[in-house]
Scaffold this active site. Structure first.
Site, PDB file in Angstrom:
ATOM      1  N   LYS B  34      20.694  19.474 -51.072  1.00 44.52           N
ATOM      2  CA  LYS B  34      20.019  18.611 -50.099  1.00 44.52           C
ATOM      3  C   LYS B  34      20.288  19.088 -48.677  1.00 44.52           C
ATOM      4  O   LYS B  34      19.364  19.262 -47.881  1.00 44.52           O
ATOM      5  CB  LYS B  34      20.514  17.174 -50.290  1.00 44.52           C
ATOM      6  CG  LYS B  34      19.764  16.134 -49.494  1.00 44.52           C
ATOM      7  CD  LYS B  34      20.437  14.770 -49.681  1.00 44.52           C
ATOM      8  CE  LYS B  34      19.509  13.650 -49.296  1.00 44.52           C
ATOM      9  NZ  LYS B  34      18.503  13.402 -50.350  1.00 44.52           N
ATOM     10  N   ARG B 104      24.710  10.374 -47.638  1.00 43.43           N
ATOM     11  CA  ARG B 104      24.291  10.716 -49.011  1.00 43.43           C
ATOM     12  C   ARG B 104      25.100  11.884 -49.538  1.00 43.43           C
ATOM     13  O   ARG B 104      25.481  12.786 -48.803  1.00 43.43           O
ATOM     14  CB  ARG B 104      22.813  11.133 -49.032  1.00 43.43           C
ATOM     15  CG  ARG B 104      21.828  10.015 -48.776  1.00 43.43           C
ATOM     16  CD  ARG B 104      20.407  10.594 -48.917  1.00 43.43           C
ATOM     17  NE  ARG B 104      19.396   9.562 -48.901  1.00 43.43           N
ATOM     18  CZ  ARG B 104      18.742   9.157 -47.806  1.00 43.43           C
ATOM     19  NH1 ARG B 104      19.028   9.683 -46.634  1.00 43.43           N
ATOM     20  NH2 ARG B 104      17.816   8.227 -47.896  1.00 43.43           N
ATOM     21  N   GLY B 113      21.321  10.417 -59.052  1.00 43.13           N
ATOM     22  CA  GLY B 113      21.842   9.068 -59.300  1.00 43.13           C
ATOM     23  C   GLY B 113      23.279   9.009 -59.732  1.00 43.13           C
ATOM     24  O   GLY B 113      23.806   7.946 -60.033  1.00 43.13           O
ATOM     25  N   MET B 115      25.957  10.056 -57.980  1.00 46.97           N
ATOM     26  CA  MET B 115      26.946   9.828 -56.928  1.00 46.97           C
ATOM     27  C   MET B 115      26.419   8.772 -55.959  1.00 46.97           C
ATOM     28  O   MET B 115      25.295   8.292 -56.078  1.00 46.97           O
ATOM     29  CB  MET B 115      27.269  11.135 -56.225  1.00 46.97           C
ATOM     30  CG  MET B 115      28.163  12.028 -57.103  1.00 46.97           C
ATOM     31  SD  MET B 115      28.659  13.528 -56.258  1.00 46.97           S
ATOM     32  CE  MET B 115      27.099  14.344 -56.073  1.00 46.97           C
ATOM     33  N   ARG B 353      12.679  20.051 -52.282  1.00 49.05           N
ATOM     34  CA  ARG B 353      13.418  20.815 -53.288  1.00 49.05           C
ATOM     35  C   ARG B 353      12.427  21.303 -54.336  1.00 49.05           C
ATOM     36  O   ARG B 353      11.286  20.829 -54.383  1.00 49.05           O
ATOM     37  CB  ARG B 353      14.487  19.946 -53.946  1.00 49.05           C
ATOM     38  CG  ARG B 353      13.910  18.707 -54.603  1.00 49.05           C
ATOM     39  CD  ARG B 353      14.995  17.836 -55.199  1.00 49.05           C
ATOM     40  NE  ARG B 353      14.415  16.564 -55.628  1.00 49.05           N
ATOM     41  CZ  ARG B 353      15.119  15.545 -56.121  1.00 49.05           C
ATOM     42  NH1 ARG B 353      16.426  15.650 -56.216  1.00 49.05           N
ATOM     43  NH2 ARG B 353      14.529  14.446 -56.505  1.00 49.05           N
ATOM     44  N   HIS B 467      23.028  23.410 -93.436  1.00 52.93           N
ATOM     45  CA  HIS B 467      21.930  23.958 -94.226  1.00 52.93           C
ATOM     46  C   HIS B 467      20.613  23.323 -93.802  1.00 52.93           C
ATOM     47  O   HIS B 467      19.614  24.013 -93.572  1.00 52.93           O
ATOM     48  CB  HIS B 467      22.204  23.705 -95.716  1.00 52.93           C
ATOM     49  CG  HIS B 467      21.098  24.157 -96.610  1.00 52.93           C
ATOM     50  ND1 HIS B 467      20.107  23.318 -97.059  1.00 52.93           N
ATOM     51  CD2 HIS B 467      20.807  25.373 -97.104  1.00 52.93           C
ATOM     52  CE1 HIS B 467      19.260  23.994 -97.814  1.00 52.93           C
ATOM     53  NE2 HIS B 467      19.662  25.252 -97.865  1.00 52.93           N
ATOM     54  N   SER B 791      22.394  45.269 -88.994  1.00 54.02           N
ATOM     55  CA  SER B 791      21.896  44.008 -88.470  1.00 54.02           C
ATOM     56  C   SER B 791      23.071  43.045 -88.442  1.00 54.02           C
ATOM     57  O   SER B 791      23.671  42.761 -89.480  1.00 54.02           O
ATOM     58  CB  SER B 791      20.774  43.472 -89.365  1.00 54.02           C
ATOM     59  OG  SER B 791      20.370  42.217 -88.880  1.00 54.02           O
ATOM     60  N   CYS B 858      20.439  39.189 -86.612  1.00 58.06           N
ATOM     61  CA  CYS B 858      19.545  38.318 -87.371  1.00 58.06           C
ATOM     62  C   CYS B 858      20.160  36.954 -87.632  1.00 58.06           C
ATOM     63  O   CYS B 858      19.697  36.214 -88.481  1.00 58.06           O
ATOM     64  CB  CYS B 858      19.124  38.971 -88.678  1.00 58.06           C
ATOM     65  SG  CYS B 858      20.486  39.254 -89.813  1.00 58.06           S
ATOM     66  N   TYR B 878      16.976  45.215 -81.372  1.00 66.19           N
ATOM     67  CA  TYR B 878      16.130  44.033 -81.541  1.00 66.19           C
ATOM     68  C   TYR B 878      16.971  42.794 -81.838  1.00 66.19           C
ATOM     69  O   TYR B 878      18.144  42.899 -82.210  1.00 66.19           O
ATOM     70  CB  TYR B 878      15.097  44.238 -82.658  1.00 66.19           C
ATOM     71  CG  TYR B 878      15.685  44.315 -84.044  1.00 66.19           C
ATOM     72  CD1 TYR B 878      15.921  43.157 -84.794  1.00 66.19           C
ATOM     73  CD2 TYR B 878      15.990  45.544 -84.615  1.00 66.19           C
ATOM     74  CE1 TYR B 878      16.454  43.233 -86.064  1.00 66.19           C
ATOM     75  CE2 TYR B 878      16.528  45.632 -85.892  1.00 66.19           C
ATOM     76  CZ  TYR B 878      16.768  44.477 -86.620  1.00 66.19           C
ATOM     77  OH  TYR B 878      17.305  44.543 -87.859  1.00 66.19           O
TER      78      TYR B 878
END
Lengths: 899, 899
Positions: B34, B104, B113, B115, B353, B467, B791, B858, B878
């Site tokens: 701010k 503020r 909200g 603080m 902002r 699972h 992998s 993977c 990958y």
């Protein structure tokens, strides 16, 4: 011999006993043990029948080229045979002056009886006549001929008993004796033997559709090939796998002139050791037979005479042999195992090699040889395989006793035990006085009391790293594990082994060194050294052994860099371990204390408690008991560090597994059975090994660890007041992140400060951690910010590094070791490439943060020699192992430091 | 303000809106978001009410010094107040020309909200008179005064409702309205409000035994302290933990002149976005109220008007505001969220902002801003959090629908689902057409069919890696897991949630994005992008979104270095993943195919078979089915690599757990129930995770893997004949030693050569391994001798590296994350220090042996943005993830490459 591919000229054949000896004792790899030693004796101008060695390279070549030989080989063999003929004054294949040969295998490492041998080679119908002429003894000559045909027919031509058949040569021999009405082979006449030779040859022709080779050169070629082939025979392969001998070493072949101990009363043959292999006593020890061949000494038909008697029979040869023995022992600086033959009064040396001996003898000989300035202390220490020290501390079965083996399990913890069968741990405790063997499908921590009461433990499931095996080794108690052929029926209180039924109360005996399970009460002998160490009125012999042992272990202690601690959970085990030379406790498992007596009730009360207040109430009951245990252990280890691991196992391990016991527990504790069942269900884990245990418990239930730390610090202060130096090292288990350790170390320091403040006294203590989760090793630099010491828990670390559950790996691990996928069971011998790498990373990273970090190992591997050597290499400060393995670790650490 | 310890002179206070602006937008860390933006607007000469920011360093100082302040602070505040007075033309505390202030909070990251704020500060009985004089509006002045006393009394002095009490200030306010017979606050007169001020002060004095501070300086000091204190309020701490904001950042305090939107009809206040935050449309979007204070816009008492209406009411201010919005958007090159107040026709900017927006808007805005040359493609790609893309692919609940939440579980797989409750998987299949929610204690592989048939899955146990969660995410299906407050009773076919009983057949709805379980049928909306991607007659809006999505993802694809594959086990999933941009399959789990339809019977026949011949017979039945699956998958992935993992789970996973099902199975297969029980008992494992599975099965039962390799190669040859390019990569799971891989690769090559020889056709294939056992990473140099690709199976690797069983970790892991022992659940977000180190070691060692080794990942982590970034850093080729996470991984990979 089939010549094939060309090969640059290489020396393949090495003569010995001829005018020029071409090898020596250092060439074991090339010439095999036997060949190298024959060459060495020949170099020393000892009377060795001339011969030559075909090198192991030929064996390798042979297997690399589908059974062919290097081109130059035959020429080199021919030249060597000529040299042998020259020296021995006979001619191979010459009927007028025959020279007979032996063909023997000889690998780098001894593989007794695993490969083939052919004796008396180079004889046929014409040559036997020459042999008769020169020896003047037709019976001798035909006996030689008969033996040769039989052996060659079997070994080289492959005529042997099939299926349930009796050896067909032996059948003919028996028939002949029956026909002549005699009992012994030696009662057959020359004519009988001549007939047998013909009958043997006819048998071969009938069965194999081949003629027996009459040509000596062809005989020799066949025998050499048979020896090479026998390197890859089933027996030899199995033996190498068991002994860890590489398959690609290959064997050498030794071709040597035959000499005969059976040519008359001025002949003899015998074996000897340069010192007594049982006791190590420095005196020639051996046996011989007059007028006999070497194989007769071991065959047991005639009883051999002690070597001392040879002095009367053959004084000159005896003198000469004695001198040679002393010379060889001095030359090799090692106790020798020798074979000799006296042919017509003339001594021939057939073999010399390092002699096998008992551990007691090994220790005595090593120490004596240092005193005799034959070897250095360093060499002496290398002469005793560390694992063999086990023999000195465990009872063994009387060797002469009869064994009726009814099952074969895994040799899980060494020793010999005999007792009546019981199946329930509480019954084992009740009948302890009778001497019991506890027989279980498997054991669990609940069974500790019964295991302690038993003489030995026998399980049907689980491997060398099962709960039963681990605990038994810790206790120094005999255990046979995983004897899968036993079908145990708890309900009927019996087990079946094959078609035998063994009931509760029947006597059995188990051999923890071989894994055998035997029917009945096999007599055992106590280990004399153990009695001596414990000061239990040992005999003079035991005291002598103790003196040697102490000298030897003293040298080991001075040589080693690694300290050796012990894993012990009770004052008794701690005292025992200290007697064995432990320099502190590397692992005191506090949970074992939770099972003793009625403590388990308080533990269960804690687990059943609805909230923290309830848990604290139960823990208050436990604390005085834990404190007392610690006091006893600190006392036993006065002045030495004691590493205490806080509670490790998941809580469900403290609750009964089966419904009746659960009901009983509910009744006893006055809570509804449903509540017990519900809590047990809520604690159930799919993979308890990776579950809610170790410091994870300490974080979710801080009150448990708080109680334990209080008990430790209070105990240390209590004994300190009585003049005992307590050095507690508090170990947090299963740490994987530095935050876990930081939190629990904070708690520990707070509790310690509070108690010391209240008592206005100080006690030194360290806080460290077990590195047993792979992640802990990987982030050891972070963990060392908090940890004042590391102790590698290589049991769990191995489980997690491989992803092997020790309790389940029995389904594939034996298969893996058998197939060579793993060189060894990684729970027995540390996996240096994988788990070992984590040890290296963990140690290096830990010390990068904290230079003086104390690092040890407290898994089972701490007592395994090759693992100890690895730990030395990594630069650990100590290893810790079960009390009975402390001497082993001390010696292994010394050997590692010296190599 | 209490002065205390000396401190070297440091700048703590930064002015804005005064003659000299001392901060700017780059100083977020120092001034908070701010404060930095107020300074920036002030630099841009925009109309910002003058004020100053007390830096975050003061907050840190304050907490480091037990609530004291740096010595220089007061002087700097005094100077800043003077400058503000100078600019605004009033004086703080001066009754004749009063200046009121707001105080503020303002942290580095937005904590809306969380603080405290105090408005209208600097007023007392004397000053209110001055305010009346200058505004000419007593009611306005007393309203300001009343609001101030109420807010200060609450926030700074701490007078608030206790227990079940209603806010005591509100009680007095209500009483007053009742006494006056009015409904709204605004109907109270100046006199009423004056009375209320006095009553409020009396209340404070009575309850707190303290007087209300009349001195403006004291008021300011108190408010600043309150803001700093609120940084460590419970709400703020909880919020930071949830959002991962470090506790040591601290907040700044913004002190600013008050401006008023409620001083008459020429006043207004409002909020706006520079673009539409729902759609991304480029048009000013917002709301305002005439004659109101900011808080009234959100309070909902009066309905705000759309911003466009402001043009009519305040044309000049509207023009100015529009211009400022465009200027700020251009300046920040980002969509802005703004707050403004118009006081007597004069526009004041209170805040700007970056604006929050939906994912669809984020994509559109990012693409549009590139077109507008506001930002580069690189910046555009960074503007969308990858995880947010999920929103575009999953159905969501209608926002306006009423929710009756009856339980809260873990958001295990995103989406919204509604259906009738069923408890049995087979019933889910039978009632699929109705739309069902499958409710289970937990799921197991047997349940796959039912899970697939269900709209959503709800479990009472298990975490985000259970699972149920794993499979649901793979299927892109909504799942709420571990809803522990549900008591499920399979027997009665119902569950209770609190005091509600939900029976089979009742409607429920579950929100996989929030974890909520709701009663009844909450209406859902399909994801328009998904329809568009799948070509399912989408509307124009969806097609527009698809165009933007494709443009955006195209840029991502060009930016990234990592390839993105998918984990898919069926042709359907493969096709879906390809639509989402998958470049091949990284993990095809063959075991999932074993459960489908009556295949499970053949699998069970294999397990029950007495010998290899019996197993081969059963496997022959399975092969055509597996082959058909592979053909479908190869077709779906035509031209792309398909990594197929050979059988992984332990065999007992294919057998029923419970006695009735076991009996049923025995009946069906025509074998004695005792046999089934015995086999299940013999397959039982203590730690199945570390048991007889993966390549360990392949080695002990080679026939299983042989069948699978045959099916793969045959399938590849079959589709190749039909013009499909199949690129199988055969993956051996759970390898820990190179010997395992060597043996199984040998088998694979033999089988492949045999089939290709027979068919006289070739198909390219690779053989590689999953690195999921820590040891495999440690000896990756050896394993790469055999492996053509690696992998990383980071699910199991995480389990073993930490020693956490995913199925059991629910007992401590949530606790660990909560306590900050772990920064995140390592099954969700890759543990970079530990498991990640094994990835680094494994990749480096593997490529040391084989330079061109293809390396991927993977595990579930392949779809987690921070893990993807880590994989990019390690240099993997990958990542592979479930189909629905493919777009997320593509974007995350692009962001990683760009940062």
């Amino acid at each position: 011999m089939a010549k094939s591919k060309r090969h640059p000229s290489v020396k393949y054949v090495y003569q010995f006993g001829t005018a020029r000896t071409e090898g020596d004792a250092t060439q074991r790899e090339l010439l095999g043990g036997k060949g190298a030693n024959l060459a060495e004796m020949s170099r020393l101008k000892l009377p060795v029948p001339a011969g030559f060695t075909i090198s192991t390279e030929v064996c390798t070549w042979y297997y690399d080229h589908d059974g062919e030989y290097p081109a130059e080989l035959q020429t080199q063999i021919d030249a060597a045979v000529a040299a042998v003929e020259e020296t021995m004054g006979g001619r191979f294949g010459d009927p007028s002056n025959p020279l007979l040969l032996s063909v023997r295998s000889g690998a780098r490492a001894s593989m007794p009886g695993m490969m083939d041998t052919v004796l008396n080679l180079g004889i046929n119908d014409r040559i036997v006549a020459g042999l008769i002429e020169r020896s003047g003894d037709p019976r001798f000559a035909y006996d030689v001929y008969r033996r040769f045909v039989q052996m060659y027919g079997d070994v080289v031509m492959g005529l042997r008993a099939e299926g349930r058949e009796t050896d067909p040569f032996e059948v003919l021999l028996e028939k002949k004796k029956e026909a002549r009405g005699v009992e012994l082979d030696s009662e057959l006449t020359a004519d009988d033997l001549q007939e047998l030779v013909a009958e043997f040859k006819a048998l071969i022709r009938r069965r194999l559709k081949r003629r027996f080779p009459e040509d000596p050169a062809q005989q020799l070629q066949g025998a050499i090939g048979a020896v090479f082939e026998s390197w890859n025979g089933d027996r030899a392969i199995t033996y190498r796998e068991l002994e860890g001998i590489p398959h690609d070493w290959g064997t050498a072949v030794n071709v040597q002139s035959m000499v005969y101990g059976n040519m008359g009363e001025d002949c003899a043959t015998g074996v000897a050791f340069s010192r007594d292999p049982s006791t190590g006593e420095k005196s020639l020890y051996g046996e011989f037979l007059v007028n006999a061949q070497g194989e007769d000494v071991v065959a047991g038909i005639r009883t051999p005479e002690p070597l001392a008697r040879l002095e009367e029979v053959q004084p000159r040869a005896y003198q000469q042999f004695g001198k040679i023995c002393r010379q060889l022992e001095r030359h090799y600086r090692e106790m020798q195992d020798l074979e000799f033959t006296i042919q017509n009064g003339r001594l021939w040396m057939l073999q010399t090699r390092a002699g096998k001996r008992t551990t007691a003898a090994a220790v005595k000989i090593a120490v004596d040889m240092v005193k005799e300035r034959l070897i250095s202390r360093k060499e002496a220490l290398k002469r005793v395989p560390p694992d063999d020290l086990d023999q000195l501390l465990h009872p063994i079965f009387d060797e002469s006793a009869k064994r009726t083996v009814i099952g074969q399990g895994l040799p899980a913890s060494p020793g010999a035990a005999t007792g009546v069968v019981v199946f329930q741990p509480d019954e084992a405790e009740a009948r302890k006085a009778e001497g019991v063997i506890l027989v279980r499908l498997e054991t669990s921590p609940e069974d500790i009391g019964g295991m302690d009461a038993a003489q030995g433990i026998l399980t049907a499931r689980g491997g060398k790293s099962s709960h039963a095996a681990l605990v038994a080794r810790g206790m120094g108690k005999c255990c046979v594990a995983g004897c899968e052929s036993l079908a145990i029926d708890y309900g009927r209180e019996q087990f079946t082994a094959g078609d035998r039924i063994v009931k509760k109360g029947d006597w059995i005996s188990i051999d923890g060194t071989t894994g055998e399970v035997m029917l009945g009460q096999v007599p055992t002998r106590e280990a004399p050294l153990l009695k001596a160490l414990l000061g239990q009125s040992p005999g003079e012999e035991a005291l002598e052994l103790l003196r040697y042992f102490n000298t030897f272990m003293g040298w080991a202690d001075r040589a080693r860099k690694l300290a050796v601690r012990t894993n012990a959970d009770t004052p008794h085990d701690s005292e025992m371990a200290r007697v064995f030379g432990a320099e502190g406790i590397g692992l005191c498992r506090t949970e074992h204390m939770f099972f003793e007596g009625d403590r388990i009730d308080a533990v269960r009360e804690m687990i059943l408690a609805a909230d923290e207040a309830g848990r604290r109430k139960a823990l208050r009951k436990l604390k005085p008991m834990q404190r007392k245990d610690f006091e006893g252990i600190f006392k036993a280890m006065d002045g030495l560090p004691v590493t205490i691991r806080l509670l490790d196992p998941p809580l469900h391990e403290f609750l009964p597994h089966e419904a009746p016991q659960q009901r009983e527990m509910a009744r006893q504790m006055g809570v509804p059975a449903a509540r017990v069942r519900r809590i047990i269900a809520s604690l159930h884990e799919f993979n308890p090994m990776l579950g809610h245990r170790g410091c994870r418990l300490g974080i979710t239930y801080p009150e448990i660890y708080e109680m334990q730390v209080e008990a430790i610090i209070e105990a240390a202060l209590n004994v300190q007041k009585r003049g005992v130096r307590a050095l507690p090292e508090i170990m947090i288990p299963l740490v994987g992140t530095v935050a876990e350790l930081a939190q629990l170390k904070g708690m520990t320091d707070e509790v310690a400060a509070r108690i010391m403040g209240r008592r206005k006294a100080e006690v030194p203590y360290l806080v460290g951690t077990m590195i047993e989760v792979p992640r802990a090793a990987l982030v050891a630099d972070q963990i060392a910010r908090e940890a004042e010491f590391f102790s590698f828990g290589t049991n769990d670390l191995t489980q997690m590094t491989f992803g092997y559950s020790r309790d389940d790996a029995g389904k594939f691990l034996p298969h893996y070791v058998e197939q060579g996928i793993l060189p060894a069971d990684p729970f027995q011998s540390l996996d240096q490439e994988g788990t070992g790498k984590l040890l290296e990373i963990g140690t290096a990273e830990g010390r990068r943060t904290r230079k003086d970090l104390k690092v040890g190992i407290c898994g089972e591997h701490g007592g395994d020699p090759s693992s100890v050597a690895f730990c030395h290499g990594v630069g650990l400060d100590y290893v810790s192992c079960s009390p009975f393995r402390v001497p082993i670790a001390r010696l292994a650490a010394a050997q590692a430091a010296l190599s």
